[in-house]
Write a protein that holds these residues in place. Structure first.
Motif, mmCIF file in Angstrom:
data_model
loop_
_atom_site.group_PDB
_atom_site.id
_atom_site.type_symbol
_atom_site.label_atom_id
_atom_site.label_comp_id
_atom_site.label_asym_id
_atom_site.label_seq_id
_atom_site.Cartn_x
_atom_site.Cartn_y
_atom_site.Cartn_z
ATOM 1 N N SER A 127 0.829 -1.213 0.000
ATOM 2 C CA SER A 127 0.000 0.000 0.000
ATOM 3 C C SER A 127 0.856 1.252 0.000
ATOM 4 C CB SER A 127 -0.927 -0.005 1.224
ATOM 5 O OG SER A 127 -1.839 -1.084 1.177
ATOM 6 N N TYR A 143 -5.160 0.912 -6.664
ATOM 7 C CA TYR A 143 -5.638 0.078 -5.559
ATOM 8 C C TYR A 143 -6.782 -0.828 -6.018
ATOM 9 C CZ TYR A 143 -2.850 2.720 -2.176
ATOM 10 O OH TYR A 143 -1.814 3.278 -1.467
ATOM 11 N N GLY A 325 -7.956 2.689 0.300
ATOM 12 C CA GLY A 325 -6.497 2.743 0.342
ATOM 13 C C GLY A 325 -5.976 4.107 -0.083
#
Length: 404
Positions: A127, A143, A325
């Motif tokens: 991430s 993401y 995210g």
């Protein structure tokens, strides 16, 4: 929910080579996720453990996973994203082989915890790497693509694992370890270190004091824990509720298969459109859809009703997973991005603990109707909280962009 004025890249080639290496890594890793879905069966059938003991060993994997999010985030900021992912994939391969060959209970417990601890180190590192590599306007799409790869790989692995298990559980451990090694090699060869460098003469700030002063981040984390509490009803309360309505266990599997099918088919079609919406508000609406989707359980009792429920909350899951995210990446300080991502992962893990406990006990003592109404009300509550927090998230995002 208004559309945000941003341009979304049209062609996949606009994303950097390192991102696509991460995408391949995620897909390969999930394609080889053979052990965890069959761990309890392996322990009860091959190792002759009781169901309770096998469940506790599986819980040890989960406990390791919760800790892993914090450790992975800390390592990502301190030793680097790339090194953390390499430790994860090569370490997981070793832990899986040790778990598959363990005979004594102490060794089984230790290696199960190690599988959970090492296996999820990569999550905050991946991430953070995506946030490092890509501009804010590109992150939602990125993401979303990672989320799609994870679900595609896991859908294939759960089907193939059933076939492979008939040839012997030991094969599952070795193949799972092999795919972990392949993922590690992809990282080694194609993903450079992306951790932002500090200015000369400055030191990296400690994570905890910064986080404890960050009320916006802590509130979003609390809201996400509430979302995870709702989401994990699908893997705990839902099968019990369907059984109480006289539906076969196989029907639960069929209904839940819709979750993966909808994600794999729908998500690629909508990801670019999702990237044009106001991110914090889209997260809020997605949470509401998930809560109301589960809330349909209060009025349905046939398989088709539960199937409709799964389709509805899966649509909400797509919106949430594609955007959340990017929201966390937007509000995280660049020097502590890995740690922030680790804490968000840990909050989701806490929801995975709270959700099954709360849902199953509510089902037992209050009944299905009250349980699903309660889940829907929780969805409304976190929607209100997330929506109200949107201006503060935007202000933090603008602040971080100005100091980048």
């Amino acid at each position: 929910m208004s559309a945000a004025p941003m341009t979304v890249p049209d062609a996949p080639r606009t994303l950097p080579r390192a991102f696509w290496a991460l995408w391949v890594c995620q897909l390969v890793n999930r394609l080889g996720s053979f052990v965890q879905p069959f761990l309890v069966l392996y322990l009860t059938q091959d190792r002759q453990l009781s169901a309770g003991t096998a469940g506790a060993v599986a819980a040890a994997v989960g406990a390791g996973s919760v800790v892993s999010q914090l450790v992975g985030g800390w390592l990502s900021d301190r030793v680097g994203r790339r090194s953390t992912m390499l430790i994860c994939f090569f370490g997981t391969a070793a832990a899986l082989i040790l778990l598959g060959s363990a005979r004594s209970m102490p060794m089984i417990w230790a290696t199960a915890f190690a599988v959970g601890l090492l296996g999820d180190l990569f999550r905050p590192a991946v991430s953070a790497t995506v946030a490092d590599l890509l501009a804010p306007r590109e992150r939602v799409r990125a993401y979303g693509l990672l989320f799609w790869a994870i679900n595609l790989g896991f859908s294939v692995s759960t089907v193939s694992a059933g076939v492979l298990a008939s040839l012997g559980y030991g094969l599952l451990f070795w193949l799972n370890a092999a795919t972990s090694v392949v993922a590690g090699i992809v990282i080694w060869m194609m993903v450079p270190e992306s951790r932002p460098t500090l200015e000369e003469g400055t030191s990296r700030r400690p994570l905890l004091p910064v986080v404890l002063r960050d009320r916006v981040f802590l509130t979003v984390v609390l809201i996400q824990t509430g979302y995870a509490t709702i989401y994990f009803q699908g893997y705990s309360t839902l099968p019990l509720a369907m059984a109480n309505d006289g539906l076969a266990t196989s029907m639960y599997g069929t209904v839940m298969a819709l979750n993966g099918i909808v994600i794999v088919v729908v998500q690629p079609l909508v990801v670019k459109r999702l990237a044009t919406f106001d991110r914090p508000k889209l997260v809020a609406v997605s949470m509401l859809i998930v809560g109301l989707g589960f809330g349909l359980g209060a009025v349905v009792h046939e398989w088709w009703g539960y199937a409709l429920s799964v389709v509805v909350w899966t649509i909400g899951e797509i919106g949430f997973a594609a955007v959340v995210g990017a929201v966390f990446a937007d509000i995280a300080p660049s020097d502590l991005r890995g740690g922030y991502m680790g804490i968000t992962g840990m909050s989701f893990g806490l929801g995975a603990v709270i959700g099954p406990l709360a849902g199953t006990n509510a089902l037992q003592h209050l009944g299905a109707t009250a349980t699903w109404i309660g889940v829907a009300l929780l969805g409304v509550l976190i929607f209100i909280g997330q929506y109200a927090l949107s201006p503060a998230i935007h202000a933090r995002t603008a602040e971080n962009a100005a100091t980048a």
